[in-house]
Design an enzyme around this catalytic site. Structure first.
Site, mmCIF file in Angstrom:
data_model
loop_
_atom_site.group_PDB
_atom_site.id
_atom_site.type_symbol
_atom_site.label_atom_id
_atom_site.label_comp_id
_atom_site.label_asym_id
_atom_site.label_seq_id
_atom_site.Cartn_x
_atom_site.Cartn_y
_atom_site.Cartn_z
ATOM 1 N N GLY A 76 1.103 -0.873 0.323
ATOM 2 C CA GLY A 76 -0.105 -0.275 0.228
ATOM 3 C C GLY A 76 0.848 0.793 -0.141
ATOM 4 C CG ASN A 77 4.828 0.971 1.468
ATOM 5 O OD1 ASN A 77 4.611 0.220 0.607
ATOM 6 N ND2 ASN A 77 6.054 1.277 2.029
ATOM 7 C CE LYS A 79 3.702 -7.248 3.808
ATOM 8 N NZ LYS A 79 1.869 -7.095 2.895
ATOM 9 C CE LYS A 114 -0.481 -6.098 -0.485
ATOM 10 N NZ LYS A 114 0.543 -6.948 -0.827
ATOM 11 C CE LYS A 121 -7.040 -7.905 3.335
ATOM 12 N NZ LYS A 121 -5.139 -8.143 3.487
#
Length: 314
Positions: A11-12, A274, A212, A128
């Site tokens: 997101g960053n 992740k 994602k 989420k």
């Protein structure tokens, strides 16, 4: 031999402190200048990205303008809308960066649907987070008014939560593969993909958001990528994080990572998914490698930066 690489942007890479279109375009311009380094190595590049803040803000805008004559759009449509807007910005900023570097490459954004199982247990347990943070009092009021579920998120406040089912397949995977095989840099599976289920002969959108990183791993598996690169806010994963004996993970095996997961070394709402996505990819693709690192270290896959590299065996 040319390597095929799926890069999952955090997101960053899109949203900083400025949520305006101009602010997000500038963030993506800076991101694109770093991604160009991979293009210089002539990788077959597929880019995925998150959309959590964007889809949350869009849903708030939809809610604020909701009326009988102008009804709010559901989550799956909002995911499609943000896939389009972020893809549009990223496609243009990549074109700028490629042109500035003196290269010639085409970039295409693919509206991507990701199939999930209708009986996935996630639909009974929404977890989420999407959208902005609220105080406990604000969240309770909104939950009472809307029937939505809100949960505390990492000590920063309360956010709306929706189901997060696991991806099963990617409908447009063959199209994406054809594009990259023909030298086109492809932006796809934005926001984890538009969540759909198969009902008879058609696909139907559902109220959910797919992680994602899991979507990127599934796409990388299907298109037989060589590398999955998951970009986050740190250059490496760590064990004993923020403790005196903190240790940076550099080259580790799937077996080692599974042991660290059993030891609860990774935060459930942060690094753990992740790691799990990376393991899923490595286990499903022969000789596949997964990298977890920061955007600044994206060139680590070419051997010139720090990253956590996960393989079946060392």
């Amino acid at each position: 031999m040319i390597k095929r690489v799926v890069v999952a942007l955090g997101g960053n890479a899109i949203l900083t402190k400025d949520p305006t279109a101009e602010g997000q375009i500038q963030a993506l311009r800076e991101t694109s200048e770093k991604l160009v380094e991979l293009i210089k190595h002539d990788y077959e590049l597929i880019i995925t990205h998150g959309n959590g803040p964007q889809v949350g803000n869009l849903l708030l805008q939809q809610e604020a303008a909701h009326s009988k004559s102008n009804p709010a759009m559901p989550v799956d449509t909002a995911v499609a809308m943000t896939q389009g807007s972020i893809g549009y910005w990223l496609q243009n900023t990549l074109d700028e960066a490629i042109c500035k570097s003196g290269m010639e490459k085409s970039v295409a954004t693919i509206l991507t649907q990701v199939v999930v199982a209708e009986d996935d247990p996630a639909f009974k347990n929404p977890t989420k987070p999407i959208g902005p943070f609220f105080s406990k009092e604000q969240a309770e009021k909104r939950a009472e008014e809307s029937g939505d579920t809100y949960m505390e998120d990492a000590g920063r406040g309360y956010r709306k939560v929706v189901p997060s089912p696991k991806p099963v397949s990617v409908i447009e995977a063959d199209t994406i593969r054809t594009l990259v095989e023909n030298g086109v840099i492809t932006i796809s599976a934005g926001g984890g993909g538009i969540p759909v289920v198969k009902r008879g002969s058609k696909y139907v959108g559902v109220e959910a958001v797919i992680d994602k990183d899991f979507a990127a791993a599934k796409l990388a598996e299907i298109v037989k990528a060589d590398y999955l690169v998951i970009l986050t806010g740190v250059e490496n994963a760590y064990i004993n994080f923020n403790k005196p004996d903190q240790k940076k993970l550099e080259h580790v095996t799937v077996a080692e990572m599974k042991q660290y997961i059993a030891e609860k070394q990774f935060a459930a709402g942060s690094m753990l998914p992740k790691i799990q996505a990376a393991i899923s990819f490595v286990e499903s693709v022969e000789d596949g490698k997964a990298f977890i690192t920061s955007l600044d270290n994206v060139n680590a896959i070419a051997g010139s930066g720090s990253a956590t590299v996960i393989t079946k065996d060392i």
